[in-house]
Design an enzyme around this catalytic site. Structure first.
Site, PDB file in Angstrom:
ATOM      1  N   SER A 180       0.854  -1.194   0.000  1.00 32.76           N
ATOM      2  CA  SER A 180       0.000   0.000   0.000  1.00 32.76           C
ATOM      3  C   SER A 180       0.888   1.241   0.000  1.00 32.76           C
ATOM      4  CB  SER A 180      -0.894   0.026   1.239  1.00 32.76           C
ATOM      5  OG  SER A 180      -1.435   1.328   1.389  1.00 32.76           O
ATOM      6  N   HIS A 197      -1.101  -1.268  -4.274  1.00 33.49           N
ATOM      7  CA  HIS A 197      -2.377  -0.930  -3.631  1.00 33.49           C
ATOM      8  C   HIS A 197      -2.438   0.586  -3.436  1.00 33.49           C
ATOM      9  CE1 HIS A 197      -5.909  -2.026  -1.133  1.00 33.49           C
ATOM     10  NE2 HIS A 197      -5.529  -1.053  -0.329  1.00 33.49           N
ATOM     11  N   ASP A 237      -4.648   3.596  -1.940  1.00 30.98           N
ATOM     12  CA  ASP A 237      -5.739   3.905  -1.004  1.00 30.98           C
ATOM     13  C   ASP A 237      -6.291   5.297  -1.254  1.00 30.98           C
ATOM     14  OD1 ASP A 237      -3.951   2.080   1.412  1.00 30.98           O
ATOM     15  OD2 ASP A 237      -5.972   1.621   0.705  1.00 30.98           O
ATOM     16  N   MET A 260      -8.850   8.096  -0.309  1.00 27.72           N
ATOM     17  CA  MET A 260      -9.674   8.474   0.849  1.00 27.72           C
ATOM     18  C   MET A 260     -10.216   9.887   0.643  1.00 27.72           C
ATOM     19  SD  MET A 260      -7.161   7.159   3.859  1.00 27.72           S
ATOM     20  CE  MET A 260      -6.591   5.463   3.904  1.00 27.72           C
ATOM     21  N   HIS A 268      -8.236   0.995  -4.086  1.00 27.23           N
ATOM     22  CA  HIS A 268      -9.186   0.793  -2.971  1.00 27.23           C
ATOM     23  C   HIS A 268      -9.888   2.122  -2.712  1.00 27.23           C
ATOM     24  CE1 HIS A 268      -9.477  -0.167   1.652  1.00 27.23           C
ATOM     25  NE2 HIS A 268     -10.669  -0.085   1.087  1.00 27.23           N
ATOM     26  N   MET A 328     -12.074   4.363  -0.717  1.00 29.22           N
ATOM     27  CA  MET A 328     -12.699   4.658   0.564  1.00 29.22           C
ATOM     28  C   MET A 328     -13.352   6.039   0.436  1.00 29.22           C
ATOM     29  SD  MET A 328      -9.687   3.148   2.972  1.00 29.22           S
ATOM     30  CE  MET A 328      -8.492   3.248   1.645  1.00 29.22           C
ATOM     31  N   MET A 362     -11.414  -5.645   5.598  1.00 26.71           N
ATOM     32  CA  MET A 362     -10.651  -4.653   6.368  1.00 26.71           C
ATOM     33  C   MET A 362     -10.314  -5.259   7.723  1.00 26.71           C
ATOM     34  SD  MET A 362     -10.186  -2.231   4.352  1.00 26.71           S
ATOM     35  CE  MET A 362      -9.260  -1.249   5.534  1.00 26.71           C
ATOM     36  N   GLY A 420      -8.860   4.149   7.020  1.00 29.24           N
ATOM     37  CA  GLY A 420      -8.543   5.576   7.127  1.00 29.24           C
ATOM     38  C   GLY A 420      -7.081   5.849   7.388  1.00 29.24           C
ATOM     39  N   PHE A 421      -6.395   4.881   8.018  1.00 29.94           N
ATOM     40  CA  PHE A 421      -5.000   5.162   8.369  1.00 29.94           C
ATOM     41  C   PHE A 421      -4.141   3.906   8.283  1.00 29.94           C
ATOM     42  CE2 PHE A 421      -5.892   9.385   9.824  1.00 29.94           C
ATOM     43  CZ  PHE A 421      -7.220   9.320  10.264  1.00 29.94           C
ATOM     44  N   GLY A 422      -2.883   4.095   7.936  1.00 28.51           N
ATOM     45  CA  GLY A 422      -1.940   2.987   8.012  1.00 28.51           C
ATOM     46  C   GLY A 422      -1.422   2.882   9.441  1.00 28.51           C
ATOM     47  N   ASP A 467      -6.477  -6.211   4.618  1.00 28.69           N
ATOM     48  CA  ASP A 467      -5.884  -4.886   4.529  1.00 28.69           C
ATOM     49  C   ASP A 467      -5.880  -4.189   5.879  1.00 28.69           C
ATOM     50  OD1 ASP A 467      -6.879  -2.026   2.459  1.00 28.69           O
ATOM     51  OD2 ASP A 467      -5.129  -2.396   3.711  1.00 28.69           O
ATOM     52  N   GLY A 476      -2.748  -3.606   9.233  1.00 28.43           N
ATOM     53  CA  GLY A 476      -2.107  -4.284  10.362  1.00 28.43           C
ATOM     54  C   GLY A 476      -1.475  -5.610  10.008  1.00 28.43           C
ATOM     55  N   GLY A 535       1.318  -1.929   4.201  1.00 26.69           N
ATOM     56  CA  GLY A 535       1.914  -0.619   3.950  1.00 26.69           C
ATOM     57  C   GLY A 535       3.107  -0.388   4.862  1.00 26.69           C
TER      58      GLY A 535
HETATM   59  C1  DX5 Z   1      -6.289   1.720   5.590  1.00 27.78           C
HETATM   60  C2  DX5 Z   1      -5.792   1.290   4.226  1.00 27.78           C
HETATM   61  C3  DX5 Z   1      -4.709   0.259   4.289  1.00 27.78           C
HETATM   62  C4  DX5 Z   1      -3.493   0.737   4.959  1.00 27.78           C
HETATM   63  C5  DX5 Z   1      -2.587  -0.431   5.229  1.00 27.78           C
HETATM   64  O1  DX5 Z   1      -7.536   2.344   5.461  1.00 27.78           O
HETATM   65  O2  DX5 Z   1      -6.849   0.750   3.484  1.00 27.78           O
HETATM   66  O3  DX5 Z   1      -4.357  -0.151   2.958  1.00 27.78           O
HETATM   67  O4  DX5 Z   1      -2.826   1.672   4.179  1.00 27.78           O
HETATM   68  O5  DX5 Z   1      -1.867  -0.024   6.253  1.00 27.78           O
HETATM   69  P1  DX5 Z   1      -0.812  -0.793   7.142  1.00 27.78           P
HETATM   70  O6  DX5 Z   1      -0.307  -1.964   6.340  1.00 27.78           O
HETATM   71  O7  DX5 Z   1       0.204   0.246   7.359  1.00 27.78           O
HETATM   72  O8  DX5 Z   1      -1.556  -1.207   8.370  1.00 27.78           O
HETATM   73 ZN    ZN Z   2      -6.401  -0.212   1.412  1.00 30.01          ZN
END
Ligand code: DX5
Ligand code: ZN
Length: 218
Positions: free
Chosen positions: A8, A33, A35, A37, A66, A68, A137, A142-144, A175, A177, A197
């Site tokens: 990602s 990937h 993302d 948002m 993806h 969102m 998910m 929303g966040f990595g 996707d 963690g 990511g």
């Molecule tokens: C979160 C994204 C994920 C995220 C993955 O909303 O959809 O793709 O970037 O993040 P990591 O691998 O850093 O948890």
């Molecule tokens: Zn994603």
């Protein structure tokens, strides 16, 4: 079962995105990937069409986009034109999900549907044979860099059972963690595609991390 890795780029260094993509190109990754948002569906704004077009100019891997965003049906052709290969919409954002999935495929892309942690697998029962991929998910979107939600394993097992009982060809993607401590178990539970990511882009050697993620537990 084939194992795919989709880095990602949300976790990439955006000041050096071409360099980051070239590292992914040279790695064992299978997709890139992206993302997207909108700050409405999720409490964050990431990047949009110009960045996807720029990524596509340098990518040697298919783009796994993806969405969102709310009302994703407004942008299907624009993301196809920007270079999306897989285009994934959230079940929760689609009033007419069957029609949106049909349109994605008509535009020549692979259709993905994503489920937030609270959304049951059985909401896909009526369209599981129409989709090419289901994205579970494993964090709240929303966040990595968030913590993996352990209950996701049970959800993956339910999705795998639905795919097998329906004869669907859909891939299972997860996707959020995902790291070297859970990648092996996720593949063993039936996941086909790992989106990762932070683990990749914050590592010393992203290409080696991708190789380890793909071979973990083998
Ligand atoms: C979160 C994204 C994920 C995220 C993955 O909303 O959809 O793709 O970037 O993040 P990591 O691998 O850093 O948890
Ligand atoms: Zn994603």
């Amino acid at each position: 079962m084939t194992r795919y890795i989709a880095p990602s780029i949300l976790a990439a260094d955006f000041a050096n995105l071409q360099k980051e993509i070239e590292i992914i190109n040279a790695s064992k990754a299978d997709f890139i990937h992206c993302d997207i948002m909108d700050g409405v569906y999720v409490p964050n704004i990431s990047f949009g069409l110009p960045v996807v077009e720029a990524v596509k100019r340098h990518a040697q891997k298919p783009l796994d986009v993806h969405l969102m965003i709310v009302e994703p049906e407004r942008y299907l052709k624009k993301f196809r034109d920007a270079g999306a290969f897989y285009l994934t919409v959230h079940q929760e954002t689609c009033m007419h999900l069957h029609s949106t999935v049909t349109e994605i495929k008509k535009l020549g892309m692979k259709a993905g549907v994503s489920l937030n942690p609270h959304t049951p697998v059985n909401t896909l029962e009526e369209i599981i044979n129409d989709v090419d991929m289901v994205l579970i998910m494993t964090v709240n979107p929303g966040f990595g860099g968030q913590e993996f939600i352990p209950r996701s394993y049970e959800k993956i097992r339910k999705l795998k059972a639905l795919i097998e009982s329906s004869g669907s060809h859909a891939l299972i993607e997860v996707d959020g963690g995902v790291d070297l401590t859970n990648a092996g178990t996720l593949f063993e539970t039936g996941v086909n595609v790992l989106v990762t990511g932070t683990t990749i882009f914050e590592s010393e050697n992203p290409a080696e991390t991708i190789r380890q993620l793909k071979n973990t537990g083998r």
